[in-house]
Write an enzyme that holds these catalytic residues in place. Structure first.
Site, PDB file in Angstrom:
ATOM      1  N   ASN A 167      -1.575  15.897 -42.318  1.00 48.45           N
ATOM      2  CA  ASN A 167      -2.056  16.715 -43.387  1.00 48.45           C
ATOM      3  C   ASN A 167      -3.467  16.173 -43.713  1.00 48.45           C
ATOM      4  O   ASN A 167      -3.955  15.087 -44.168  1.00 48.45           O
ATOM      5  CB  ASN A 167      -1.138  16.320 -44.600  1.00 48.45           C
ATOM      6  CG  ASN A 167       0.104  16.825 -44.112  1.00 48.45           C
ATOM      7  OD1 ASN A 167       0.345  18.143 -44.530  1.00 48.45           O
ATOM      8  ND2 ASN A 167       1.000  16.085 -44.134  1.00 48.45           N
ATOM      9  N   GLU A 168      -4.551  17.069 -43.212  1.00 48.45           N
ATOM     10  CA  GLU A 168      -5.742  16.595 -43.394  1.00 48.45           C
ATOM     11  C   GLU A 168      -6.465  16.963 -44.580  1.00 48.45           C
ATOM     12  O   GLU A 168      -5.640  17.592 -45.556  1.00 48.45           O
ATOM     13  CB  GLU A 168      -6.755  17.266 -42.157  1.00 48.45           C
ATOM     14  CG  GLU A 168      -6.316  17.035 -40.657  1.00 48.45           C
ATOM     15  CD  GLU A 168      -6.733  15.799 -40.253  1.00 48.45           C
ATOM     16  OE1 GLU A 168      -7.145  14.852 -40.939  1.00 48.45           O
ATOM     17  OE2 GLU A 168      -6.435  15.365 -38.961  1.00 48.45           O
ATOM     18  N   PRO A 169      -7.777  16.472 -44.823  1.00 50.93           N
ATOM     19  CA  PRO A 169      -8.306  16.935 -46.112  1.00 50.93           C
ATOM     20  C   PRO A 169      -8.434  18.525 -46.512  1.00 50.93           C
ATOM     21  O   PRO A 169      -8.366  19.204 -45.547  1.00 50.93           O
ATOM     22  CB  PRO A 169      -9.788  16.324 -46.109  1.00 50.93           C
ATOM     23  CG  PRO A 169      -9.670  15.393 -44.871  1.00 50.93           C
ATOM     24  CD  PRO A 169      -8.553  15.772 -44.085  1.00 50.93           C
ATOM     25  N   SER A 171      -5.406  19.416 -47.701  1.00 49.58           N
ATOM     26  CA  SER A 171      -3.988  20.032 -47.734  1.00 49.58           C
ATOM     27  C   SER A 171      -3.362  19.960 -49.104  1.00 49.58           C
ATOM     28  O   SER A 171      -3.558  19.017 -49.976  1.00 49.58           O
ATOM     29  CB  SER A 171      -3.023  18.831 -46.940  1.00 49.58           C
ATOM     30  OG  SER A 171      -3.501  18.768 -45.727  1.00 49.58           O
TER      31      SER A 171
END
Ligand code: F6R
Length: 634
Positions: A167-169, A171
């Site tokens: 879950n990258e920036p 998300s």
């Protein structure tokens, strides 16, 4: 053992900046054992109740020692996994399960092959389903977790982007299992395993934030200095989708398990005087004064009682008498770290110098983990030591072939081909270079790549005037493990280093005390040296041995930690740059530079200049550049 049982944050004054419960261990090993213990307790509790334990599992470097300990508990203490159901967080997409870089491969290799879990209870997102089926597939994954009764325990690592799972920036807190695009930093961090950034998949399937947040218990692991910034931001910063791990602040049964390095930037550890009474040792006072000077932008000798009082340091001046006395004391301490005579100044009064004046000619042994750390980290100092007449020896600890690209190897093979040397071997190697995604280079190819680095290192040292017979390529065997994660030091590594030290009987050792390099090679090289020092400390020559640590290309000491700062003139900076240039295979297309795209000489120069500027801003003399060392007492 220290308990990692959850405690509500905000209850203890010293942790008042922290919004997530965390426990700090001296090392990743101790932290991992505590986490494995909690997992084992859960499994056993569930067994007694005739229930399944549902575990959410992570991959990456962080959980490996937890899995090692679970395997040990299974083998030696009878821990059974028959009642365990697992769900892995993520998998690259596209990715075949038998690919060595797949998370499937990882999980079987590091855990499932060694325990008695029922394979049908293992769930890992599949990276090889057609794109048109992904949506349906991810819904089913969620459904399976729900049907299993939800996650009892979720193990997490944290990416430098602040991701949990993938879950990258950006998300959303409500996100569920889905297909995502990987952040650049995440791909850069994965690049070494994939032999280059271009081979790293751009997408992944990951459990969502909401999926993770529904776990009854969450433990996040973070080890090493590399994680210190993101750990501080996550624990002390505000909740933001820019750093998805901050959502964990809302989960009321989450614990971060950290080693000292990963925790080093938390307020309570980095600037403890803000949150508690501290013991004012010399180093702590120096740290506080340097911090105050940097914070206020005032040179040390211009700090007044006012600045101290307004910045949580009234206690320090009351302990030291007055700002005036304290300023002078710290200023002098810093002044005494600066010397243009890293091997000691002959016939000078050395009461306040970092090195002894005698013996005038010292035997100096420089350890360089890779065949370029010497010039990158201490090229200027090395040059001075040679020029000032010391007997300088340089030992390269590992062969360094992993960082030589195929293009570079091809270049050298072609030169050899041109010279008509042993055709069959050359042709075999040329064929090998055609194979994409090789698991490990053949022994011959590694030898060729290592040879390239030897030749470069020798040329650089010849340029600096080190005698050829004083150059040693130790080729320590720990480096040869097929995977970075599997590197372990053995008695053979220790013996090789110890023999060299005992033969040379140096007055000075310089070594990388740098714990932030990407593959842990420096860390292992340092551990070997520490063991050797322990073994030799009773010998007569060891009584006169000073050990100086330098930092590698990735990091610098904080000013308060520095015991010797060696200034460089503009000409010496240029000379150092030339020495680094000899390492041509490490220029331009360097394979493992991390997310910093500058070449090593640029990084080294910028870092050396920055250090000189910092000293200058504190009110000390203005130099072009400086290299820094910390004394290691053994
Ligand atoms: C792995 C995962 C990632 C990693 C994170 C840290 O399943 O989901 O979030 O936990 O990238 O990786 P390491 O532990 O290699 O630093």
């Amino acid at each position: 053992m220290k308990s990692i049982a959850y405690q509500k944050p905000g209850q203890i004054e010293e942790t008042r900046y922290e919004k997530i419960h965390n426990v700090v261990f001296p090392s990743d090993k101790e932290g991992s054992i505590a986490v494995a213990q909690e997992i084992a307790d859960l499994i056993r509790r569930k067994q007694e109740a005739g229930e399944y334990a549902v575990l959410g599992l992570a991959t990456g470097s962080s959980p490996i020692k937890v899995y090692d300990e679970l395997i040990r508990l299974h083998r030696e203490e009878g821990l059974s996994f028959k009642n365990v159901i697992t769900f892995n967080l993520d998998e690259y997409y596209p990715m075949s399960p038998d690919d060595v870089n797949s998370y499937h491969y990882f999980m079987y290799q590091y855990l499932f092959n060694h325990i008695d879990i029922d394979p049908k209870n293992v769930h890992i997102p599949e990276g090889n389903i057609p794109l048109s089926k992904v949506l349906e597939y991810t819904k089913q994954y969620e459904e399976k977790i729900r049907k299993a009764g939800g996650l009892d325990f979720q193990l997490l690592g944290i990416g430098r982007s602040g991701h949990i799972g993938f879950n990258e920036p950006g998300s959303h807190i409500n996100s569920r299992t889905r297909l995502v695009t990987l952040h650049h930093i995440t791909r850069v961090d994965a690049a070494p395993a994939f032999h280059g950034l271009n081979n790293v998949p751009r997408k992944a399937i990951t459990m969502g934030i909401a999926t993770i947040m529904q776990a009854k218990r969450i433990v996040l692991l973070a080890w090493s200095k590399k994680k210190a910034d993101i750990v501080k931001r996550t624990i002390e910063g505000d909740i933001s989708s820019d750093v998805p791990a901050t959502y964990l602040q809302k989960h009321d049964n989450t614990t971060f398990v950290l080693d000292e390095e990963a925790a080093s930037k938390l307020t309570r550890i980095d600037t403890p005087w803000i949150v508690k009474d501290v013991k004012w040792t010399d180093e702590m006072s120096r740290k506080a004064v340097v911090w105050l000077s940097e914070k206020t932008g005032l040179p040390i000798l211009k700090l007044t009682d006012n600045e101290y009082n307004e910045n949580y340091l009234s206690d320090l001046i009351s302990y030291q008498g007055s700002a005036y006395d304290l300023n002078i004391k710290i200023f002098n301490q810093l002044q005494h770290t600066i010397t243009g005579w890293p091997g000691g100044k002959p016939h000078a009064d050395d009461t306040f110098r970092p090195e002894r004046a005698h013996p005038i000619k010292k035997r100096v042994l420089i350890f360089s983990p890779h065949p370029d750390d010497d010039v990158i980290s201490m090229g200027g100092t090395l040059d001075r030591l040679v020029e000032q007449g010391h007997d300088v020896h340089v030992a390269y600890q590992v062969a360094g072939y992993s960082a030589v690209s195929d293009e570079e190897a091809l270049k050298f093979l072609e030169v050899n081909k041109h010279l008509g040397l042993s055709h069959t071997k050359i042709n075999e190697l040329l064929e090998e270079l055609q194979i994409q995604n090789r698991e490990q280079d053949s022994a011959e190819l590694r030898k060729l790549k290592a040879g390239i680095r030897r030749a470069e290192a020798t040329a650089a040292l010849r340029f600096l005037g080190v005698k050829e017979e004083n150059i040693y390529f130790l080729d320590l065997p720990f480096y040869d493990a097929p995977e970075f994660h599997k590197r372990k030091i053995s008695p053979v590594d220790i013996r090789i280093v110890q023999n060299l030290v005992e033969n040379i009987k140096p007055h000075q050792i310089f070594a990388a005390g740098d714990l932030a390099d990407p593959h842990g090679t420096h860390q292992l090289a340092f551990e070997i040296l520490m063991k050797v020092l322990e073994n030799i400390k009773k010998k007569a020559f060891a009584k006169h041995l000073y050990v100086w640590l330098y930092r590698g290309a990735w990091d610098e000491f904080d000013i308060h930690e520095i015991d010797m700062a060696v200034p460089m003139s503009p000409d010496q900076v240029l000379k150092k740059r030339h020495a680094i240039f000899y390492h041509q295979s490490q220029k331009d297309l360097v394979m493992y530079k991390g997310d910093d795209i500058r070449e090593f000489w640029m990084r080294a120069e910028e870092r050396n200049k920055k250090l000189a500027e910092k000293y200058n801003a504190l009110g000390l003399a203005e130099y072009e550049a400086m290299e820094a060392f910390k004394r290691y007492y053994f």
